[in-house]
Design a protein around this motif. Structure first.
Motif, PDB file in Angstrom:
ATOM      1  N   ARG A 368       0.846  -1.179   0.000  1.00 12.18           N
ATOM      2  CA  ARG A 368       0.000   0.000   0.000  1.00 12.18           C
ATOM      3  C   ARG A 368       0.887   1.236   0.000  1.00 12.18           C
ATOM      4  N   HIS A 369       0.260   2.371  -0.182  1.00 12.48           N
ATOM      5  CA  HIS A 369       1.013   3.610  -0.303  1.00 12.48           C
ATOM      6  C   HIS A 369       1.870   3.859   0.936  1.00 12.48           C
ATOM      7  N   ARG A 370       3.152   4.112   0.720  1.00  7.00           N
ATOM      8  CA  ARG A 370       4.149   4.388   1.758  1.00  7.00           C
ATOM      9  C   ARG A 370       4.449   3.183   2.640  1.00  7.00           C
ATOM     10  N   ALA A 371       3.926   2.025   2.296  1.00  3.42           N
ATOM     11  CA  ALA A 371       4.241   0.803   3.040  1.00  3.42           C
ATOM     12  C   ALA A 371       4.301  -0.348   2.051  1.00  3.42           C
ATOM     13  N   GLU A 372       5.396  -0.399   1.298  1.00 10.29           N
ATOM     14  CA  GLU A 372       5.568  -1.435   0.285  1.00 10.29           C
ATOM     15  C   GLU A 372       7.035  -1.824   0.213  1.00 10.29           C
ATOM     16  N   LEU A 373       7.275  -3.021  -0.248  1.00  8.42           N
ATOM     17  CA  LEU A 373       8.627  -3.571  -0.227  1.00  8.42           C
ATOM     18  C   LEU A 373       9.588  -2.765  -1.088  1.00  8.42           C
ATOM     19  N   VAL A 374       9.201  -2.486  -2.332  1.00 11.93           N
ATOM     20  CA  VAL A 374      10.066  -1.752  -3.250  1.00 11.93           C
ATOM     21  C   VAL A 374       9.505  -0.345  -3.399  1.00 11.93           C
ATOM     22  N   GLN A 375      10.175   0.603  -2.810  1.00 14.15           N
ATOM     23  CA  GLN A 375       9.786   2.007  -2.906  1.00 14.15           C
ATOM     24  C   GLN A 375      11.057   2.842  -2.872  1.00 14.15           C
ATOM     25  N   TYR A 376      10.904   4.128  -3.175  1.00 15.50           N
ATOM     26  CA  TYR A 376      12.072   5.005  -3.298  1.00 15.50           C
ATOM     27  C   TYR A 376      12.907   5.031  -2.027  1.00 15.50           C
ATOM     28  N   TRP A 377      12.243   4.997  -0.867  1.00 19.17           N
ATOM     29  CA  TRP A 377      12.969   5.171   0.391  1.00 19.17           C
ATOM     30  C   TRP A 377      13.601   3.880   0.890  1.00 19.17           C
ATOM     31  N   ASN A 378      13.266   2.742   0.299  1.00 21.96           N
ATOM     32  CA  ASN A 378      13.819   1.467   0.756  1.00 21.96           C
ATOM     33  C   ASN A 378      15.091   1.148  -0.034  1.00 21.96           C
ATOM     34  N   ARG A 379      16.189   1.015   0.680  1.00 18.88           N
ATOM     35  CA  ARG A 379      17.472   0.757   0.025  1.00 18.88           C
ATOM     36  C   ARG A 379      18.283  -0.221   0.859  1.00 18.88           C
ATOM     37  N   ILE A 380      19.081  -0.992   0.161  1.00 19.79           N
ATOM     38  CA  ILE A 380      19.947  -1.946   0.858  1.00 19.79           C
ATOM     39  C   ILE A 380      21.020  -1.208   1.647  1.00 19.79           C
ATOM     40  N   TYR A 381      21.464  -0.063   1.150  1.00 16.21           N
ATOM     41  CA  TYR A 381      22.496   0.706   1.849  1.00 16.21           C
ATOM     42  C   TYR A 381      22.319   2.183   1.526  1.00 16.21           C
ATOM     43  N   ASP A 382      22.885   3.025   2.364  1.00 19.76           N
ATOM     44  CA  ASP A 382      22.866   4.469   2.171  1.00 19.76           C
ATOM     45  C   ASP A 382      23.990   4.832   1.203  1.00 19.76           C
ATOM     46  N   ARG A 383      23.622   5.366   0.049  1.00 19.91           N
ATOM     47  CA  ARG A 383      24.622   5.669  -0.975  1.00 19.91           C
ATOM     48  C   ARG A 383      25.574   6.782  -0.564  1.00 19.91           C
ATOM     49  N   ASP A 384      25.183   7.583   0.406  1.00 18.13           N
ATOM     50  CA  ASP A 384      26.070   8.639   0.878  1.00 18.13           C
ATOM     51  C   ASP A 384      27.142   8.103   1.818  1.00 18.13           C
ATOM     52  N   GLU A 385      26.952   6.884   2.329  1.00 22.81           N
ATOM     53  CA  GLU A 385      27.896   6.333   3.303  1.00 22.81           C
ATOM     54  C   GLU A 385      28.628   5.103   2.805  1.00 22.81           C
ATOM     55  N   TRP A 386      28.051   4.401   1.801  1.00 22.55           N
ATOM     56  CA  TRP A 386      28.630   3.142   1.356  1.00 22.55           C
ATOM     57  C   TRP A 386      28.753   3.113  -0.159  1.00 22.55           C
ATOM     58  N   VAL A 387      29.755   2.396  -0.639  1.00 22.27           N
ATOM     59  CA  VAL A 387      29.937   2.220  -2.076  1.00 22.27           C
ATOM     60  C   VAL A 387      30.129   0.730  -2.349  1.00 22.27           C
ATOM     61  N   ARG A 408      31.851  -0.945   0.931  1.00 22.67           N
ATOM     62  CA  ARG A 408      32.927  -0.297   1.685  1.00 22.67           C
ATOM     63  C   ARG A 408      32.444   1.052   2.201  1.00 22.67           C
ATOM     64  N   SER A 409      32.725   1.332   3.459  1.00 26.77           N
ATOM     65  CA  SER A 409      32.316   2.584   4.073  1.00 26.77           C
ATOM     66  C   SER A 409      33.214   3.726   3.611  1.00 26.77           C
ATOM     67  N   PHE A 410      32.616   4.852   3.229  1.00 26.20           N
ATOM     68  CA  PHE A 410      33.398   6.019   2.849  1.00 26.20           C
ATOM     69  C   PHE A 410      34.211   6.551   4.025  1.00 26.20           C
ATOM     70  N   SER A 411      33.619   6.541   5.216  1.00 24.43           N
ATOM     71  CA  SER A 411      34.255   7.177   6.370  1.00 24.43           C
ATOM     72  C   SER A 411      35.302   6.295   7.036  1.00 24.43           C
ATOM     73  N   SER A 412      34.961   5.025   7.283  1.00 21.61           N
ATOM     74  CA  SER A 412      35.864   4.153   8.038  1.00 21.61           C
ATOM     75  C   SER A 412      36.690   3.214   7.167  1.00 21.61           C
ATOM     76  N   GLY A 413      36.256   2.994   5.934  1.00 24.41           N
ATOM     77  CA  GLY A 413      36.949   2.039   5.074  1.00 24.41           C
ATOM     78  C   GLY A 413      36.607   0.589   5.369  1.00 24.41           C
ATOM     79  N   LYS A 414      35.747   0.338   6.371  1.00 20.68           N
ATOM     80  CA  LYS A 414      35.373  -1.026   6.711  1.00 20.68           C
ATOM     81  C   LYS A 414      34.468  -1.624   5.640  1.00 20.68           C
TER      82      LYS A 414
END
Length: 489
Positions: A368-387, A408-414
């Motif tokens: 349903r709206h704003r509660a669905e498996l595949v939506q814009y806000w659902n991501r496996i990782y935060d692209r600003d923090e991980w590559v 790999r983490s941008f900040s820690s390299g882990k």
């Protein structure tokens, strides 16, 4: 009105003046003027052309599919075809052709072009990699980041993709062709040239900003004022663009006297037949609205928890909610199971576990709206923090193939190593789009659930792919069995 929520969403984006679609209101005004101009010139005779009910119905079905899959972009894509389809039903092909551009220019203000942004960002980065290589500049490129060694870092972000220049350039090219060019090939050529110049303007803008940042040790005012600078560069590219347009106008083919087509004969249909067309055209959206499943539904203030645990002889909890700073981004799930663990068998000496493990299930009872498996806000990782560094496949004991990725983490390299799959109404998918389409099956199945099932391993000195594969082998069968039992009961 069936498409009103979609239209309202499109118009709301036009009022966000710092985004790529702020030209939408002006383009709407231009479209209205062009339509009025075409009406005055063509004097179309209304009628009823039932054959055009077929493409109109297909566009409605596409809109309905977008509603079922909760794909807003698919619904937005159909708005302009539905408008033109309605005109075609009452005007026919010969009379609707002059209206294609006046109405079709609105397509350049429909917010579906964001899907090009990431590709345009990468193209901009690669172009600037080539340009910077021509100068004596020490730099490194990683993803959308350009590192000037010893100077600073530039990110070619969404706003630097050049999407706004591309949309405005396409709009201007379509309007110029409508007003000044007669031949289709001239219009297409001018449109393609406009696309090239719009992209070129952004490449020049980004390169100049990076180069000036290098020369001034990141002190140039262009870094803060890059938007205004970009529009000046774009305006400069319009000079050669319109010069080319003028050259096309003066070609022999464009200057040749057009063959006057004989005026088309139109039957003066009675008002009754036209009203039949109006009723049939209006009935199709109403019928679709009745048949569509409801997208409404309450969203839980906080998700419930699966009554499940992996604690036992082999695994022990770590009492953390993240794995080396990582966890999936999931919005409004109905049920959640997330546990961070370590393998007792892998602990040696007194230094603690070498590996940290993560097992997670994020489930939606129905989409349903704003509660669905595949939506814009659902991501496996935060692209600003991980590559992502590496992709691989992981086989489960039941021979299900899961998608694997090393981040790999941008900040820690882990690094963390993940394996995940989308479990939709009892079907496994590893691709988001295929998981979206699998939701259609749930409308014909007793199961309506959809879940992200994900496994993670964080370790410094281990084979991450093998380690996450071992975790999947041990943890996945009881986990999936519990999910099946919960949603079947």
């Amino acid at each position: 009105m069936l498409i009103w929520p979609t239209v309202e969403g499109i118009v709301s984006r036009w009022f966000k003046f710092d985004e790529s679609y702020s030209h939408g209101l002006l383009l709407l005004l231009v479209s209205v003027v062009l339509v009025a101009r075409t009406l005055k010139r063509e004097l179309p005779v209304p009628g009823f052309y039932p054959l055009w009910l077929v493409p109109f119905a297909l566009a409605l079905l596409a809109y309905g599919l977008g509603n079922i899959l909760r794909v807003q972009a698919l619904q937005e894509l159909t708005v302009v075809p539905l408008l033109l389809g309605t005109l075609a039903i009452f005007l026919g092909w010969k009379q609707v052709r002059p209206f294609i551009i006046p109405v079709g220019v609105l397509f350049f203000a429909v917010p579906v072009w964001d899907y090009l942004s990431w590709t345009l960002q990468l193209i901009t980065v690669e172009t600037n990699r080539l340009l910077l290589g021509l100068f004596d500049i020490e730099f490194e490129v990683e993803g959308v980041f350009v590192y000037l060694i010893g100077v600073g870092t530039f990110e070619v972000a969404h706003g630097c993709s050049g999407l706004r220049y591309l949309l405005v350039g396409q709009s201007l090219a379509a309007l110029y062709g409508e007003l000044n060019l007669r031949l289709v090939r001239s219009r297409v050529l001018f449109f393609l040239v406009a696309v090239v110049f719009a992209l070129l303007a952004n490449w020049i803008r980004v390169f100049v900003i990076i180069y000036m940042g290098y020369e001034t040790n990141m002190q140039t005012s262009l870094i803060e004022d890059h938007d205004n600078f970009g529009w000046w560069v774009f305006a400069a590219t319009l000079v050669p663009l319109f010069f080319i347009g003028r050259k096309l106008e003066l070609t022999r083919a464009e200057q040749a006297n057009p063959v006057e087509a004989a005026p088309a004969a139109h039957d003066r249909l009675g008002g009754r037949k036209i009203w039949v067309g109006v009723l049939v055209t209006a009935a199709l959206p109403v019928l679709l609205f009745i048949l569509l499943p409801s997208s409404a539904g309450q969203i839980k203030p906080s998700p419930d928890t699966f009554d499940f645990s992996l604690d036992g002889e082999r695994y022990a909890p770590l009492f953390r909610n993240r794995l080396s700073g990582w966890r999936p981004q999931m919005r409004n799930p109905d049920l959640v199971f997330a546990q961070t663990l370590f393998d007792r068998q892998a602990v040696t000496g007194e230094t603690g576990p070498d590996q940290q493990l993560f097992v997670g299930v994020y489930s939606y009872e129905h989409q349903r709206h704003r509660a669905e498996l595949v939506q814009y806000w659902n991501r496996i990782y935060d692209r600003d923090e991980w590559v992502p560094e590496q992709f691989f496949r992981v086989k489960s004991p039941s021979d299900i193939s899961l998608q694997g990725v090393t981040l790999r983490s941008f900040s820690s390299g882990k690094r963390v190593h993940l394996a995940y799959g989308y479990y939709v109404a009892g079907l496994w998918e590893t691709d988001q789009w295929r998981a979206k389409f699998a939701q259609v099956v749930s409308f014909f199945s007793p199961r309506t659930d959809a879940s992200l099932i994900i496994f993670g391993v964080a370790c410094d000195q281990c084979d991450g792919e093998a380690a996450v594969g071992e975790l999947v082998k041990d943890a996945m069968p009881p986990l999936v069995s519990h999910v099946d039992q919960h949603f079947r009961d």
